[in-house]
Design an enzyme around this catalytic site. Sequence first.
Site, PDB file in Angstrom:
ATOM      1  N   THR A 166       0.986  -1.155   0.090  1.00 27.35           N
ATOM      2  CA  THR A 166      -0.018   0.085   0.182  1.00 27.35           C
ATOM      3  C   THR A 166       0.853   1.138  -0.053  1.00 27.35           C
ATOM      4  O   THR A 166       1.800   1.303   0.954  1.00 27.35           O
ATOM      5  CB  THR A 166      -0.956   0.108   1.097  1.00 27.35           C
ATOM      6  OG1 THR A 166      -1.713  -1.099   1.092  1.00 27.35           O
ATOM      7  CG2 THR A 166      -1.548   1.130   1.310  1.00 27.35           C
ATOM      8  N   ARG A 255      -2.814  -3.253  13.740  1.00 27.05           N
ATOM      9  CA  ARG A 255      -4.011  -3.836  13.468  1.00 27.05           C
ATOM     10  C   ARG A 255      -5.152  -3.000  13.999  1.00 27.05           C
ATOM     11  O   ARG A 255      -6.189  -2.877  13.343  1.00 27.05           O
ATOM     12  CB  ARG A 255      -3.936  -5.199  14.035  1.00 27.05           C
ATOM     13  CG  ARG A 255      -3.204  -6.389  12.925  1.00 27.05           C
ATOM     14  CD  ARG A 255      -3.067  -7.618  13.705  1.00 27.05           C
ATOM     15  NE  ARG A 255      -2.622  -8.536  12.765  1.00 27.05           N
ATOM     16  CZ  ARG A 255      -1.926  -9.701  12.937  1.00 27.05           C
ATOM     17  NH1 ARG A 255      -1.759 -10.024  14.048  1.00 27.05           N
ATOM     18  NH2 ARG A 255      -1.349 -10.391  12.033  1.00 27.05           N
ATOM     19  N   GLU A 378      -2.987  -6.670   6.746  1.00 23.67           N
ATOM     20  CA  GLU A 378      -2.660  -6.837   8.090  1.00 23.67           C
ATOM     21  C   GLU A 378      -3.163  -8.095   8.833  1.00 23.67           C
ATOM     22  O   GLU A 378      -3.251  -8.199  10.000  1.00 23.67           O
ATOM     23  CB  GLU A 378      -3.224  -5.760   8.977  1.00 23.67           C
ATOM     24  CG  GLU A 378      -2.569  -4.338   8.811  1.00 23.67           C
ATOM     25  CD  GLU A 378      -1.044  -4.226   8.866  1.00 23.67           C
ATOM     26  OE1 GLU A 378      -0.789  -4.322   9.944  1.00 23.67           O
ATOM     27  OE2 GLU A 378      -0.094  -4.442   7.963  1.00 23.67           O
ATOM     28  N   THR A 380      -5.553 -11.775   7.563  1.00 22.57           N
ATOM     29  CA  THR A 380      -6.958 -12.012   7.407  1.00 22.57           C
ATOM     30  C   THR A 380      -7.824 -12.473   8.540  1.00 22.57           C
ATOM     31  O   THR A 380      -7.098 -12.754   9.437  1.00 22.57           O
ATOM     32  CB  THR A 380      -7.042 -13.320   6.414  1.00 22.57           C
ATOM     33  OG1 THR A 380      -6.538 -14.559   7.203  1.00 22.57           O
ATOM     34  CG2 THR A 380      -6.267 -13.038   5.009  1.00 22.57           C
TER      35      THR A 380
END
Length: 401
Positions: A166, A255, A378, A380
Amino acid sequence: MINLELPKRLEAGANQARQVATQIFRPVSRKYDLAEHEYPVELDTLKAMMEAMEDAGQAASGATMGSGGAPRREGVANGGNMKSLLNIIETCWGDVGLTLSIPRQGLGNSAIAAVANDEQMERFGRVWASMAITEPEFGSDSAAVSTTARLDGDEYVINGTKIYITSGARADHIVVWATLDKSKGRAAIKSFVVPREHPGVNVDRLEHKLGIRASDTAQITFDNCRVPKENLLGDPEVRVDKGFAGAMQTFDNTRPLVAGMAVGVARAALEEIRTLLEEAGMVIDYDRPATSQPAAVAKYLELEADWESAYLLTLRAAWMADNKMPNTKEASMCKAKAGRTGSAVTLGAVELAGSYGYSERSFLEKWSRDSKILDIFEGTQQIQQLVIARRLLDLSSSELK
């Protein structure tokens, strides 16, 4: 919805983030969803604003902080993690892809904040850093990293390919996960700060995606890329007894932030569908059982309750990080809950709105596309549940796979 009162310091920052979402992100949200890979020039203005506010804040802090200040009460600190979380919730209410494109707010920045020493924070504290973990051979199993970093004199030589990075083509630095010695397993995996414009760093391609189209997602190859050994984040020693804990500490910070993204976009969808229900003459009554109200209202109340639980779990995980409490379990819990809730709420809003929700006349269809990635990157849903189970049962990764 639950309306928790925020400390004034945090409320001011969240209000500024809401202004960015309202005045900058929402007006151009559809534009950059349709024009994938086009750089959002509005971010340059935002960057200048953020730098000015940060400089002003540092000056004010230096002028007012002293030994006469009130002591911080133990266990109630709200620091950088909570501030970042609240800001992200607000900006993702505006647009998730644009939030992921904000300069100096990349996931790599959270990784640096999590494990960098003081000298590294001085060098990298103001860079814009993406994070490169995933490789063509693996997805959620971060322990399977095969990119290598070999020490050669005073430099590490990095070789390997990373995918789904990203802001990989826009950020000026990349936090790269690589192994120092494959034979030593997880303990040898470290993270390195690498400038993007650097010999041996090649951006191979940009991905075309279902959602978050305003954000670029890149594949990058590292070909004998040399960086100073001081660019290794954290402890350079391979401590087999400590295992993967050093590298995984990054996720304890990132997270909750990804969970916050899901909370933000889900709240946007809830607000939109509530407006549509009220315009249709439906009354949302919190004093009556949902089963005794119209089906659409009952569905809305179900989605709202789901959202509130995700929101509260996410706040707790960020608060624990600020207070230096071990939060690996809570970070995974909020990421799992919020990721699943984001998809459920945004898709549920599309269904409640019918053909209007499926069209481009509103942002509902876009939000449902944007939210999906938040249950994937980050870690699944399945990976988060595995981490939670290990913590609850006190089992190692080798004991519970």
